[in-house]
Design a protein around this motif. Structure first.
Motif, PDB file in Angstrom:
ATOM      1  N   VAL A 348       0.595  19.599  33.582  1.00 26.83           N
ATOM      2  CA  VAL A 348      -0.182  19.176  34.899  1.00 26.83           C
ATOM      3  C   VAL A 348      -1.159  18.490  34.128  1.00 26.83           C
ATOM      4  CG1 VAL A 348      -0.459  21.955  34.669  1.00 26.83           C
ATOM      5  CG2 VAL A 348      -1.472  20.557  33.172  1.00 26.83           C
ATOM      6  N   ALA A 349      -1.407  17.797  35.446  1.00 35.02           N
ATOM      7  CA  ALA A 349      -2.607  16.749  34.746  1.00 35.02           C
ATOM      8  C   ALA A 349      -4.084  17.393  33.678  1.00 35.02           C
ATOM      9  CB  ALA A 349      -2.983  15.784  36.254  1.00 35.02           C
ATOM     10  N   ASP A 350      -4.478  16.875  33.416  1.00 34.50           N
ATOM     11  CA  ASP A 350      -5.049  17.683  32.405  1.00 34.50           C
ATOM     12  C   ASP A 350      -6.927  16.929  32.668  1.00 34.50           C
ATOM     13  OD1 ASP A 350      -6.125  19.327  30.839  1.00 34.50           O
ATOM     14  OD2 ASP A 350      -6.247  17.937  29.329  1.00 34.50           O
ATOM     15  N   SER A 351      -5.695  15.252  33.036  1.00 32.63           N
ATOM     16  CA  SER A 351      -7.408  14.569  33.273  1.00 32.63           C
ATOM     17  C   SER A 351      -6.549  13.193  34.209  1.00 32.63           C
ATOM     18  CB  SER A 351      -8.153  13.906  31.790  1.00 32.63           C
ATOM     19  OG  SER A 351      -6.946  13.780  30.813  1.00 32.63           O
ATOM     20  N   TYR A 352      -7.559  12.053  34.197  1.00 34.93           N
ATOM     21  CA  TYR A 352      -7.082  10.870  34.459  1.00 34.93           C
ATOM     22  C   TYR A 352      -7.317   9.801  33.664  1.00 34.93           C
ATOM     23  CZ  TYR A 352      -7.529  13.566  39.040  1.00 34.93           C
ATOM     24  OH  TYR A 352      -7.839  14.268  39.610  1.00 34.93           O
ATOM     25  N   GLU A 353      -6.583   8.380  33.991  1.00 32.70           N
ATOM     26  CA  GLU A 353      -6.661   7.498  33.378  1.00 32.70           C
ATOM     27  C   GLU A 353      -7.369   6.806  34.678  1.00 32.70           C
ATOM     28  OE1 GLU A 353      -6.470   3.332  32.945  1.00 32.70           O
ATOM     29  OE2 GLU A 353      -5.093   4.175  33.837  1.00 32.70           O
ATOM     30  N   PHE A 354      -8.700   6.354  34.467  1.00 35.71           N
ATOM     31  CA  PHE A 354      -8.782   5.095  35.139  1.00 35.71           C
ATOM     32  C   PHE A 354     -10.373   4.103  34.725  1.00 35.71           C
ATOM     33  CE2 PHE A 354     -13.742   5.293  37.460  1.00 35.71           C
ATOM     34  CZ  PHE A 354     -12.980   5.023  39.027  1.00 35.71           C
ATOM     35  N   SER A 358     -10.602   8.052  29.900  1.00 32.32           N
ATOM     36  CA  SER A 358     -10.363   8.904  30.243  1.00 32.32           C
ATOM     37  C   SER A 358     -11.397  10.141  30.915  1.00 32.32           C
ATOM     38  CB  SER A 358      -9.395   9.530  29.218  1.00 32.32           C
ATOM     39  OG  SER A 358      -9.272  10.595  29.906  1.00 32.32           O
ATOM     40  N   ILE A 359     -11.275   9.965  32.176  1.00 32.45           N
ATOM     41  CA  ILE A 359     -12.075  11.145  32.892  1.00 32.45           C
ATOM     42  C   ILE A 359     -11.497  12.548  33.034  1.00 32.45           C
ATOM     43  CG2 ILE A 359     -13.602   9.044  33.755  1.00 32.45           C
ATOM     44  CD1 ILE A 359     -11.662   9.326  37.299  1.00 32.45           C
ATOM     45  N   ARG A 360     -11.803  13.252  33.199  1.00 30.52           N
ATOM     46  CA  ARG A 360     -11.789  15.148  33.332  1.00 30.52           C
ATOM     47  C   ARG A 360     -12.487  15.569  34.816  1.00 30.52           C
ATOM     48  NH1 ARG A 360     -10.355  18.098  29.904  1.00 30.52           N
ATOM     49  NH2 ARG A 360     -11.813  20.044  29.838  1.00 30.52           N
ATOM     50  N   VAL A 361     -13.378  14.999  35.375  1.00 29.16           N
ATOM     51  CA  VAL A 361     -13.664  15.080  36.347  1.00 29.16           C
ATOM     52  C   VAL A 361     -13.149  14.030  37.613  1.00 29.16           C
ATOM     53  CG1 VAL A 361     -14.677  16.024  36.128  1.00 29.16           C
ATOM     54  CG2 VAL A 361     -15.510  14.062  36.125  1.00 29.16           C
TER      55      VAL A 361
END
Ligand code: IMP
Length: 438
Positions: A348-354, A358-361
């Motif tokens: 599952v994607a728990d967060s994103y690398e942006f 690391s972002i959670r929303v």
């Protein structure tokens, strides 16, 4: 008392089946937005019913209401009603006089716009049902409502203007229009007949008044959102969205009841255990290759309305956190747990690398979302089971690995798990609590 059911992803989370189960205890099911773009499949005793406009509960003898926020293609509506009658079901359906009407030229406009946008990759991959152009006419204050079909002189006046306007808009793109979708007299005749049928069947109502009165008398009402939060015109992946608000806030505006009725009830988010979508746009957890084909086949991931193969991906938890905030879930249902069985470990994607963080929303725009790389968390997979038995014995008999997965999702969206879908039929649902009796 009310229960509002909304999709938390891209639609197709299995809302119809859940509405079908919960409506056992309800008296009425209300659609508050969208039109015949929404496909829902309900299986009753092995019989499959595919509906797009008739609310799911209406095939179980519950009152079905199409609220003012809906856009109605009367041809589809009456085809569905007639089809059900042939199968021995006579649904009781009411339509808000304030709901807007879809005409043949709306479909032409929908398809032309998609073709034009495709070149710039701005198309939404619409269902081609004329949904967007009908909402455009509503916002442009030239739309025609169900109530207008009941007054032939007024209808003629409004239709003459609208048909001419749409003809002009389209001829700017295509040159002179000779399509029968713009044949004013033919449309007038056809839609007057729908108006007559609506009148004869006493189907036209003021939905807010009707529902509120019923609730005062003790009715239990399900508000059924179509599509999903990521397709919501404000909170979704714009412009790859539908043209209405599918999230729970619109259950009030799109049906004419007070927001208090929605807020005092339960709001249930339907979650598919992985992602699927038919339309265009970025999808950070998208799967490709043999595994994706396998998942698509196992999950039957082909559009109900269009038959298009759906794109599939791992569960996207930032998307769910966003949906939970927008909708205010009091509970969730997680569907398609059986589809992932035996497929090995689950991500599952728990967060994103942006942009190095690391972002959670979800980031604020779709283009920025397209830059996000999923940061995955791994879960052990679970084996195939006799899912009907699991459903009979209750939550604790789900494979432990599946429970861990489900509990993780629930804690991330801060809502109770109300039910778990482990197969397409009604009996393949693990029920933890019944929303009208909590
Ligand atoms: P439209 O609602 O036909 O204008 O399509 C806009 C977007 O919403 C497209 O990406 C469609 O594929 C998607 N869409 C519309 N209705 C549904 C639905 O009921 N389930 C899933 N996707 C939908």
């Amino acid at each position: 008392m009310s229960v509002t059911i909304v999709g938390s992803q891209f639609g197709d989370e299995g809302k119809g089946r859940i509405v079908d189960i919960f409506c056992d205890e309800a008296d009425m099911v209300v659609r508050y937005q969208g039109g015949d773009n929404a496909g829902h499949t309900v299986v009753i005793e092995g019989e499959k019913y595919q509906l797009s406009l008739v609310p799911s509960g209406a095939i179980r003898g519950k009152i079905g209401v199409l609220g003012n926020g809906c856009v109605i293609n009367p041809k589809t509506l009456f085809n569905e009603i007639d089809g059900l009658r042939k199968r021995g079901i006579d649904p009781e359906i009411y339509i808000s006089q304030r709901a807007h009407v879809i005409f043949p030229f709306h479909k032409v406009a929908d398809n032309l716009e998609e073709v034009a946008k495709k070149k710039m990759k701005l198309d939404a991959g619409t269902t081609g049902r004329g949904i967007g152009p009908t909402y455009e006419d509503k916002a442009g204050r030239r739309g025609i409502r169900i109530g207008d079909l009941l007054d032939k002189d007024l209808f003629w006046k409004k239709l003459e203007y609208l048909t001419q306007k749409r003809r002009e808009m389209i001829s700017e793109v295509t040159g002179p229009v000779v399509d029968e979708a713009f044949d004013l007299e033919a449309i007038y005749r056809e839609y007057c007949a729908y108006g007559e049928r609506i009148k004869k069947g006493n189907m036209a109502i003021v939905s807010g008044e009707f529902i509120t009165e019923q609730i005062k008398l003790g009715a239990k009402v399900i508000f059924e959102g179509a599509q999903g939060t990521s397709l919501d015109i404000d909170h979704g992946i714009y412009p790859h969205v539908t043209s209405s608000n599918s999230s729970s806030g619109y259950a009030a505006t799109g049906s004419g009841v007070s927001p208090k009725i929605i807020g005092q009830g339960e709001i249930i988010g339907i979650v598919k255990a992985y992602l699927s979508r038919v339309g265009t746009g970025p999808l950070p957890t998208e799967l490709e290759g043999d595994f994706a084909d396998d998942l698509r086949e196992r999950g039957g991931e082909y559009g109900t309305v269009t038959g298009r193969p759906r794109r599939v991906g791992w569960l996207d938890v930032p998307m769910l956190r966003h949906a939970a905030r927008v909708n205010g879930f009091t509970g969730i249902v997680i569907n398609h747990i059986d589809v992932l069985a035996g497929m090995g470990d689950i991500k599952v994607a728990d967060s994103y690398e942006f942009r190095g963080e690391s972002i959670r929303v979800l980031p604020p725009t779709t283009e920025l979302w397209g830059e996000c790389q999923a940061e995955y968390r791994n879960f052990s997979g679970w084996p195939e089971c006799d899912w009907s038995k699991v459903a009979e014995s209750g939550y604790s008999s789900l494979p432990k690995e599946a429970q861990k997965y489900i509990d993780y999702i629930a804690s991330e969206v801060d809502a109770d798990v109300i039910a778990v879908g482990v197969g397409p039929s009604r009996s393949e649902t693990v029920l933890k609590r019944r929303p009208f009796n909590w």
